[in-house]
Write an enzyme that holds these catalytic residues in place. Structure first.
Site, mmCIF file in Angstrom:
data_model
loop_
_atom_site.group_PDB
_atom_site.id
_atom_site.type_symbol
_atom_site.label_atom_id
_atom_site.label_comp_id
_atom_site.label_asym_id
_atom_site.label_seq_id
_atom_site.Cartn_x
_atom_site.Cartn_y
_atom_site.Cartn_z
ATOM 1 N N ASP A 69 -7.304 3.890 -2.894
ATOM 2 C CA ASP A 69 -7.734 3.446 -2.004
ATOM 3 C C ASP A 69 -8.043 5.107 -1.235
ATOM 4 O O ASP A 69 -7.759 5.687 -0.891
ATOM 5 C CB ASP A 69 -6.962 2.911 -0.417
ATOM 6 C CG ASP A 69 -7.578 2.712 0.950
ATOM 7 O OD1 ASP A 69 -9.059 2.773 1.271
ATOM 8 O OD2 ASP A 69 -7.216 1.942 2.039
ATOM 9 N N GLY B 159 -4.426 -3.899 5.406
ATOM 10 C CA GLY B 159 -3.436 -3.584 6.085
ATOM 11 C C GLY B 159 -3.097 -2.892 8.030
ATOM 12 O O GLY B 159 -4.062 -1.902 7.072
ATOM 13 N N LYS C 31 -2.628 5.474 -2.124
ATOM 14 C CA LYS C 31 -4.026 5.982 -1.787
ATOM 15 C C LYS C 31 -4.220 7.529 -2.168
ATOM 16 O O LYS C 31 -3.370 7.851 -3.109
ATOM 17 C CB LYS C 31 -2.958 6.452 -0.686
ATOM 18 C CG LYS C 31 -2.736 5.375 0.546
ATOM 19 C CD LYS C 31 -4.446 4.284 1.180
ATOM 20 C CE LYS C 31 -3.847 3.646 2.382
ATOM 21 N NZ LYS C 31 -5.401 3.378 2.625
ATOM 22 N N LYS D 217 -1.292 -0.778 -4.652
ATOM 23 C CA LYS D 217 -2.599 -0.067 -4.037
ATOM 24 C C LYS D 217 -1.677 1.393 -3.723
ATOM 25 O O LYS D 217 -1.108 1.384 -2.978
ATOM 26 C CB LYS D 217 -2.617 -0.590 -2.470
ATOM 27 C CG LYS D 217 -4.509 -0.077 -1.909
ATOM 28 C CD LYS D 217 -4.735 -0.503 -0.672
ATOM 29 C CE LYS D 217 -4.556 0.375 0.642
ATOM 30 N NZ LYS D 217 -5.348 -0.232 1.783
ATOM 31 N N LYS E 124 -9.918 -6.682 7.681
ATOM 32 C CA LYS E 124 -9.249 -6.085 9.144
ATOM 33 C C LYS E 124 -9.730 -6.798 10.556
ATOM 34 O O LYS E 124 -10.516 -6.265 10.904
ATOM 35 C CB LYS E 124 -8.875 -4.817 8.884
ATOM 36 C CG LYS E 124 -8.222 -4.322 8.162
ATOM 37 C CD LYS E 124 -8.351 -2.308 8.066
ATOM 38 C CE LYS E 124 -7.508 -1.743 7.062
ATOM 39 N NZ LYS E 124 -7.696 -0.240 6.577
ATOM 40 N N ASP F 190 -13.855 -0.976 3.060
ATOM 41 C CA ASP F 190 -12.585 -1.120 4.088
ATOM 42 C C ASP F 190 -13.788 -0.399 5.391
ATOM 43 O O ASP F 190 -14.226 -1.465 6.419
ATOM 44 C CB ASP F 190 -11.771 -0.623 3.905
ATOM 45 C CG ASP F 190 -10.331 -0.179 5.294
ATOM 46 O OD1 ASP F 190 -10.818 -1.191 6.091
ATOM 47 O OD2 ASP F 190 -9.496 -0.111 5.099
ATOM 48 N N SER G 261 1.101 -1.068 -0.091
ATOM 49 C CA SER G 261 -0.308 0.011 -0.204
ATOM 50 C C SER G 261 0.722 1.224 -0.355
ATOM 51 O O SER G 261 1.628 1.584 0.977
ATOM 52 C CB SER G 261 -0.680 -0.079 1.495
ATOM 53 O OG SER G 261 -1.204 0.789 1.026
ATOM 54 N N GLU H 98 -10.752 1.000 -2.989
ATOM 55 C CA GLU H 98 -11.801 1.420 -1.889
ATOM 56 C C GLU H 98 -12.479 2.151 -1.221
ATOM 57 O O GLU H 98 -11.555 3.557 -1.413
ATOM 58 C CB GLU H 98 -10.484 0.640 -1.474
ATOM 59 C CG GLU H 98 -10.210 -0.090 0.465
ATOM 60 C CD GLU H 98 -8.880 -0.474 0.798
ATOM 61 O OE1 GLU H 98 -8.138 -1.131 0.064
ATOM 62 O OE2 GLU H 98 -8.961 -0.187 1.750
HETATM 63 C C1 NPQ Z 1 -5.916 1.246 5.097
HETATM 64 N N1 NPQ Z 1 -3.850 0.181 5.535
HETATM 65 O O1 NPQ Z 1 -6.382 0.124 4.138
HETATM 66 C C2 NPQ Z 1 -5.222 1.360 6.200
HETATM 67 C C3 NPQ Z 1 -5.179 2.827 5.871
HETATM 68 C C4 NPQ Z 1 -4.253 2.983 7.348
HETATM 69 C C5 NPQ Z 1 -1.874 -0.872 5.103
HETATM 70 O O2 NPQ Z 1 -2.815 0.939 3.792
HETATM 71 C C6 NPQ Z 1 -1.961 4.536 11.504
HETATM 72 C C7 NPQ Z 1 -3.075 3.812 11.784
HETATM 73 C C8 NPQ Z 1 -1.605 4.774 10.015
HETATM 74 C C9 NPQ Z 1 -4.529 3.261 10.676
HETATM 75 C C10 NPQ Z 1 -2.244 4.201 7.719
HETATM 76 C C11 NPQ Z 1 -2.496 0.481 4.893
HETATM 77 C C12 NPQ Z 1 -2.962 4.108 9.085
HETATM 78 C C13 NPQ Z 1 -3.575 3.616 9.262
HETATM 79 C C14 NPQ Z 1 -3.131 3.895 6.836
HETATM 80 C C15 NPQ Z 1 -4.724 2.510 8.925
HETATM 81 O O3 NPQ Z 1 -6.836 1.789 5.088
HETATM 82 MG MG MG Z 2 -8.365 0.857 3.851
#
Ligand code: NPQ
Ligand code: MG
Length: 368
Positions: A188, A290, A163, A161, A262, A238, A135, A213
């Protein structure tokens, strides 16, 4: 099982590189490690609430409060038939899924260690290695993004992926797609759009993405169902899916075609499995999300992703994508085929590096 003592550790770990999403940018990651004892044997669980309430309303501090004052006292000394039985005692606590999930995970680890069985085996996993992707946070520019993606592809990740947020979306995805016409690519938004502003995302539909996402608010299943009708690319939820009930209603509403599972968001491994089983029965693919986990949560994710309906690569990157200094002795590495091996030791299959844990600990507490 009967838990006699629980230790909590509030951790803060430095990320390899800052991570930026539509809700903010972080350089360090907080979490809570839960250590649960039965007869001298310890099980570990990770609570993924972070310092700030950006991804969800939970923070490390709210989780600490809820674990210390409600969840841990509710399970100490109780006879528990199974790790999931903890949820019966935790039912009086509304929400706070990440706090519950961390405690449940420690009980799974403990039970696995006691029985000499891996979490993969206990959950009914069917794979010894799972496909993973990376990601990639929001970068300085579309050009910088392509360069960063380039680096991860060189390391062997075969699914990316990115953001996105308003103003940093279509051009970014197009740039990556132009550079890599056959890459398995997804985006995402972490709830950064409304039904109106999401119209700007329509050009994404021509990029052959695996999924889009969580474009809209977490409490907005209905508008996701309206949005899905305008896109042929599958919408994946998500933040919106907090339980098996949300999953069923989202599928029945047509709010998504894929679900990101998750463990922390849904309140624990038992609920994660229930969502997996529902989706499998309805022919809907799931994949493992994740949360920038330490080796503890990463091990749990790998075991979960070994279940049969996890049909898309997980956001479970190698340890070195996030931390130079992890709290487990085991470091997870990427195989050349963009997979990571599922741990096969008892429980989570990891052991805690006590000096690394000490370095990461802001405060700790022993209960009772
Ligand atoms: C997601 N994760 O899928 C999350 C978002 C995310 C790997 O993209 C601190 C705590 C930092 C929670 C960064 C990925 C974070 C977090 C991203 C969650 O949406
Ligand atoms: Mg997400």
């Amino acid at each position: 099982m009967k838990i006699s003592r629980v230790n909590l550790y509030h951790l803060r770990m430095t990320l390899q590189t800052p991570f930026e999403t539509s809700f903010g940018r972080i350089q360090t990651r907080d979490s809570i490690l839960i250590e649960a004892f039965e007869d001298g044997l310890a099980g570990y669980g990770e609570c993924v609430a972070d310092r700030d309430p950006g991804y969800s309303y939970e923070t490390a501090e709210t989780a600490w409060h809820v674990l210390r004052d409600f969840l841990v006292p509710a399970v100490l000394g109780k006879d528990l038939d199974s790790p999931a039985a903890m949820q019966v005692h935790a039912k009086f606590v509304r929400g706070h899924s990440m706090a519950k999930s961390g405690l449940e995970m420690a009980l799974w680890d403990l039970q696995g260690k006691r029985e000499g069985r891996s979490l993969c085996e206990m959950l009914g996993g069917v794979r010894t290695k799972v496909e993973v992707g990376v990601s990639v946070g929001i970068q300085e520019s579309a050009q910088a993004l392509v360069q960063t993606v380039d680096g991860y592809l060189a390391q062997g990740y075969s699914r990316i992926k990115i953001k996105i947020k308003p103003g940093r979306d279509v051009a970014e995805a197009q740039a990556v797609r132009r550079a890599y016409p056959n890459l398995r690519l997804q985006v995402d938004a972490n709830s950064a759009y409304s039904l109106e502003t999401a119209s700007n995302l329509l050009p994404l539909d021509d990029l052959g993405l695996l999924l889009i996402e969580q474009p809209l608010a977490e409490d907005d299943l209905w508008d996701h169902s309206r949005l899905q009708k305008r896109f042929s690319t599958p919408i994946c939820l998500d933040e919106s899916i907090l339980s098996v009930r949300h999953a069923r209603q989202a599928l029945e509403m047509g709010a998504c075609k894929i679900i990101n599972i998750k463990v922390g968001r849904v309140g624990g491994l038992s609920e994660a499995i229930a969502i997996h089983d529902l989706c499998q029965a309805r022919g809907t693919p799931v994949w493992c999300g994740g949360m920038l986990e330490t080796g503890v949560g990463r091990a749990a994710n790998l075991a979960l992703a070994s279940l049969p309906d996890f049909r898309l690569p997980g956001d479970i990157s190698a340890s070195d994508r996030y931390y130079a200094d992890d709290i487990t002795h085991q470091r997870f590495t990427l195989n050349p085929d963009s997979t990571i091996d599922v741990p096969d030791g008892p429980g989570l299959g990891v052991t805690i590096d006590s000096t690394a844990l000490e370095r990461a600990t802001l405060k700790s507490l022993s209960l009772p």
